[in-house]
Design a protein around this motif. Sequence first.
Motif, PDB file in Angstrom:
ATOM      1  N   ASP A 302       0.374  -1.094  -0.317  1.00 32.55           N
ATOM      2  CA  ASP A 302       0.032   0.358  -0.264  1.00 32.55           C
ATOM      3  C   ASP A 302       1.041   1.118  -0.117  1.00 32.55           C
ATOM      4  O   ASP A 302       0.656   2.148  -0.221  1.00 32.55           O
ATOM      5  CB  ASP A 302      -1.123  -0.222   0.889  1.00 32.55           C
ATOM      6  CG  ASP A 302      -2.137  -0.773   0.904  1.00 32.55           C
ATOM      7  OD1 ASP A 302      -2.357  -1.713   0.156  1.00 32.55           O
ATOM      8  OD2 ASP A 302      -2.603  -1.769   1.935  1.00 32.55           O
ATOM      9  N   ALA A 303       1.939   1.026   0.721  1.00 25.81           N
ATOM     10  CA  ALA A 303       3.309   2.759   0.592  1.00 25.81           C
ATOM     11  C   ALA A 303       3.223   2.495  -0.622  1.00 25.81           C
ATOM     12  O   ALA A 303       3.412   4.263  -1.337  1.00 25.81           O
ATOM     13  CB  ALA A 303       4.126   1.895   1.777  1.00 25.81           C
ATOM     14  N   MET A 307       2.678   5.878  -2.937  1.00 25.88           N
ATOM     15  CA  MET A 307       3.857   6.150  -3.823  1.00 25.88           C
ATOM     16  C   MET A 307       3.611   7.090  -5.327  1.00 25.88           C
ATOM     17  O   MET A 307       4.173   8.177  -5.275  1.00 25.88           O
ATOM     18  CB  MET A 307       4.907   5.918  -3.932  1.00 25.88           C
ATOM     19  CG  MET A 307       5.876   6.165  -2.729  1.00 25.88           C
ATOM     20  SD  MET A 307       7.638   4.848  -2.395  1.00 25.88           S
ATOM     21  CE  MET A 307       7.832   4.917  -0.554  1.00 25.88           C
ATOM     22  N   GLU A 308       2.618   6.060  -5.559  1.00 24.96           N
ATOM     23  CA  GLU A 308       2.853   6.070  -7.177  1.00 24.96           C
ATOM     24  C   GLU A 308       1.691   6.758  -7.617  1.00 24.96           C
ATOM     25  O   GLU A 308       1.010   7.059  -8.740  1.00 24.96           O
ATOM     26  CB  GLU A 308       2.482   4.738  -7.467  1.00 24.96           C
ATOM     27  CG  GLU A 308       3.759   3.776  -7.578  1.00 24.96           C
ATOM     28  CD  GLU A 308       3.798   2.992  -8.256  1.00 24.96           C
ATOM     29  OE1 GLU A 308       2.415   2.005  -8.517  1.00 24.96           O
ATOM     30  OE2 GLU A 308       4.488   1.876  -8.379  1.00 24.96           O
ATOM     31  N   ALA A 309       0.813   7.746  -6.740  1.00 24.51           N
ATOM     32  CA  ALA A 309      -0.565   7.678  -6.243  1.00 24.51           C
ATOM     33  C   ALA A 309      -0.741   9.302  -7.468  1.00 24.51           C
ATOM     34  O   ALA A 309       0.121  10.278  -7.165  1.00 24.51           O
ATOM     35  CB  ALA A 309      -1.755   8.057  -4.973  1.00 24.51           C
ATOM     36  N   PHE A 316       9.705   8.878  -1.445  1.00 22.40           N
ATOM     37  CA  PHE A 316       9.210   8.022  -0.292  1.00 22.40           C
ATOM     38  C   PHE A 316       8.082   8.588   0.478  1.00 22.40           C
ATOM     39  O   PHE A 316       7.388   9.422  -0.267  1.00 22.40           O
ATOM     40  CB  PHE A 316      10.704   8.846   0.096  1.00 22.40           C
ATOM     41  CG  PHE A 316      10.700  10.233   0.796  1.00 22.40           C
ATOM     42  CD1 PHE A 316      10.789  11.280   1.862  1.00 22.40           C
ATOM     43  CD2 PHE A 316      10.918  10.872  -0.533  1.00 22.40           C
ATOM     44  CE1 PHE A 316      10.072  12.268   1.844  1.00 22.40           C
ATOM     45  CE2 PHE A 316      11.437  12.674  -0.474  1.00 22.40           C
ATOM     46  CZ  PHE A 316      10.142  13.577   0.622  1.00 22.40           C
ATOM     47  N   LEU A 317       8.367   7.875   1.686  1.00 18.51           N
ATOM     48  CA  LEU A 317       6.605   8.267   2.365  1.00 18.51           C
ATOM     49  C   LEU A 317       7.400   8.409   3.864  1.00 18.51           C
ATOM     50  O   LEU A 317       8.706   7.666   4.405  1.00 18.51           O
ATOM     51  CB  LEU A 317       5.443   7.696   2.817  1.00 18.51           C
ATOM     52  CG  LEU A 317       5.195   6.965   0.974  1.00 18.51           C
ATOM     53  CD1 LEU A 317       4.260   6.065   1.604  1.00 18.51           C
ATOM     54  CD2 LEU A 317       4.182   8.344   1.100  1.00 18.51           C
ATOM     55  N   PRO A 318       7.122   9.501   4.884  1.00 17.02           N
ATOM     56  CA  PRO A 318       7.900   9.723   5.779  1.00 17.02           C
ATOM     57  C   PRO A 318       6.597   8.436   6.827  1.00 17.02           C
ATOM     58  O   PRO A 318       5.325   8.246   6.689  1.00 17.02           O
ATOM     59  CB  PRO A 318       7.474  11.287   6.839  1.00 17.02           C
ATOM     60  CG  PRO A 318       7.630  12.072   5.015  1.00 17.02           C
ATOM     61  CD  PRO A 318       7.454  11.061   4.042  1.00 17.02           C
ATOM     62  N   VAL A 319       6.930   7.969   7.804  1.00 22.88           N
ATOM     63  CA  VAL A 319       6.268   7.346   8.818  1.00 22.88           C
ATOM     64  C   VAL A 319       6.414   8.004  10.044  1.00 22.88           C
ATOM     65  O   VAL A 319       7.416   7.604  10.423  1.00 22.88           O
ATOM     66  CB  VAL A 319       7.165   5.435   8.849  1.00 22.88           C
ATOM     67  CG1 VAL A 319       5.762   4.614   9.312  1.00 22.88           C
ATOM     68  CG2 VAL A 319       7.387   4.629   7.375  1.00 22.88           C
ATOM     69  N   LEU A 326       7.744  10.947  13.859  1.00 26.48           N
ATOM     70  CA  LEU A 326       8.751  10.074  13.081  1.00 26.48           C
ATOM     71  C   LEU A 326       9.355   8.642  14.221  1.00 26.48           C
ATOM     72  O   LEU A 326      10.040   9.035  14.989  1.00 26.48           O
ATOM     73  CB  LEU A 326       9.267  11.408  12.660  1.00 26.48           C
ATOM     74  CG  LEU A 326      10.765  10.914  11.407  1.00 26.48           C
ATOM     75  CD1 LEU A 326      10.127  10.841   9.989  1.00 26.48           C
ATOM     76  CD2 LEU A 326      11.650  11.989  10.921  1.00 26.48           C
ATOM     77  N   ILE A 327       9.311   8.031  12.731  1.00 26.94           N
ATOM     78  CA  ILE A 327       9.845   7.010  13.323  1.00 26.94           C
ATOM     79  C   ILE A 327      10.412   5.901  11.880  1.00 26.94           C
ATOM     80  O   ILE A 327      11.110   4.926  12.315  1.00 26.94           O
ATOM     81  CB  ILE A 327       8.461   5.873  14.353  1.00 26.94           C
ATOM     82  CG1 ILE A 327       7.634   5.836  13.145  1.00 26.94           C
ATOM     83  CG2 ILE A 327       8.270   6.627  15.147  1.00 26.94           C
ATOM     84  CD1 ILE A 327       6.344   4.102  13.358  1.00 26.94           C
ATOM     85  N   GLY A 328      10.186   6.481  10.809  1.00 22.23           N
ATOM     86  CA  GLY A 328      11.006   6.057   9.706  1.00 22.23           C
ATOM     87  C   GLY A 328      10.820   6.329   8.391  1.00 22.23           C
ATOM     88  O   GLY A 328       9.838   7.580   8.730  1.00 22.23           O
ATOM     89  N   ILE A 329      11.491   5.558   7.571  1.00 20.38           N
ATOM     90  CA  ILE A 329      11.222   6.062   6.363  1.00 20.38           C
ATOM     91  C   ILE A 329      10.596   5.128   5.357  1.00 20.38           C
ATOM     92  O   ILE A 329      12.098   4.220   5.602  1.00 20.38           O
ATOM     93  CB  ILE A 329      11.555   7.488   5.775  1.00 20.38           C
ATOM     94  CG1 ILE A 329      11.297   8.095   4.222  1.00 20.38           C
ATOM     95  CG2 ILE A 329      13.762   6.686   5.692  1.00 20.38           C
ATOM     96  CD1 ILE A 329      12.900   8.887   3.723  1.00 20.38           C
ATOM     97  N   VAL A 330      10.082   4.852   4.114  1.00 20.77           N
ATOM     98  CA  VAL A 330       9.998   4.014   3.348  1.00 20.77           C
ATOM     99  C   VAL A 330      10.263   4.458   2.515  1.00 20.77           C
ATOM    100  O   VAL A 330       9.729   5.236   1.352  1.00 20.77           O
ATOM    101  CB  VAL A 330       8.876   3.703   3.541  1.00 20.77           C
ATOM    102  CG1 VAL A 330       7.408   4.349   3.225  1.00 20.77           C
ATOM    103  CG2 VAL A 330       8.570   1.847   2.721  1.00 20.77           C
ATOM    104  N   THR A 331      10.986   4.249   1.520  1.00 18.38           N
ATOM    105  CA  THR A 331      11.344   4.094   0.108  1.00 18.38           C
ATOM    106  C   THR A 331      11.265   3.278  -1.240  1.00 18.38           C
ATOM    107  O   THR A 331      10.967   2.637  -0.807  1.00 18.38           O
ATOM    108  CB  THR A 331      13.165   4.569  -0.145  1.00 18.38           C
ATOM    109  OG1 THR A 331      13.495   3.226   0.321  1.00 18.38           O
ATOM    110  CG2 THR A 331      13.605   5.305   0.911  1.00 18.38           C
TER     111      THR A 331
END
Length: 340
Positions: A302-303, A307-309, A316-319, A326-331
């Motif tokens: 879903d991440a 990102m592609e929406a 990237f998306l901050p988590v 802030l606890i993370g980032i997903v790329t």
Amino acid sequence: MGSLPALPTKQCLGEGRHIDEGSLTALFKSQQSHLNFFFDNIDHSQTLAFTRALLDAAGTVFFTGVGKSGFVAHKISQTLVSLGVRSAFLSPVDALHGDLGILTHRDVLVLLSKSGATEELLRLVPCARAKGALLIALTSEQGNALAAACDMAVHLPLQRELCPFNLAPVTSTAIQMVFGDTVAIALMEARNLTKEEYAANHPAGKIGKSLIFKVKDVMKKQDELPICRESDLIMDQLVELTSKGCGCLLVIDEGYRLIGTFTDGDLRRTLRASGEAIFKLRVGEMCNRKPRIIGPEAMAVDAMKKMEAPPSPVQFLPVVDDQNMLIGIVTLHGLVSAGL
């Protein structure tokens, strides 16, 4: 000495070999007709009894066969295993030389044979019966010895093989496969198998990863995060921007709550618009204060969709948690590297 005969050329070797589109199309239509014969004539009461026997098996569902039927037996067994059904392939030859020790009275043994006259299977039947297992024959010839010797039999209607000599098992094995895989899905539905349970059996494949991996499993965190404060000068944060491999800065306040993001694209645009004034600009003045975000419990797939929406994709998306901490980032690179 006499001269040696000339070796055949490639042209000679290929002489007379030809197939046209019409002939190929006719073969596919013939195979379709043979398969339709199977679907039109299969006894669904036999199929139901067979499916229930597998569903009610207290032990393991074993499949066995020789030659091409053996390959199909192995494949059907593996399909059942992937759906969480206890199943295995039992070689009829090895079974007669010690492997029969694995069979118990709680098990089912399914024997595949087109003719029902396979010698190795007929030799196996009395030995397997002595172990108390339920024996089921899947055959295509009427009135065969194997069907008569087993506790249950399912007739797989076969019009003929596609082979012009009616010998090569290319239609009989196809209907064996179709039958076995369709029954497998019937068992899947009867057992109410969930997507999560299915994924747990396929952890290394893309299917499993898309159903198992959550954002928290693939995100960067702690020292891997490119963080800065909104009061920091942009030029002072270039190392942080470029060294963490995220293509951005995550702007946070004193409580580690996310304020916004500043990307390498933002840097280029700011440089073009401000020129030398960029040396005095602070991150907070130019950052995006409404970035797309995601939670750690969201599915990783879903991440990627987020990102592609539209209106434009991001890398990237901050988590963040429920408190916007802030606890993370997903790329996107991290998701692709994870096999998604």
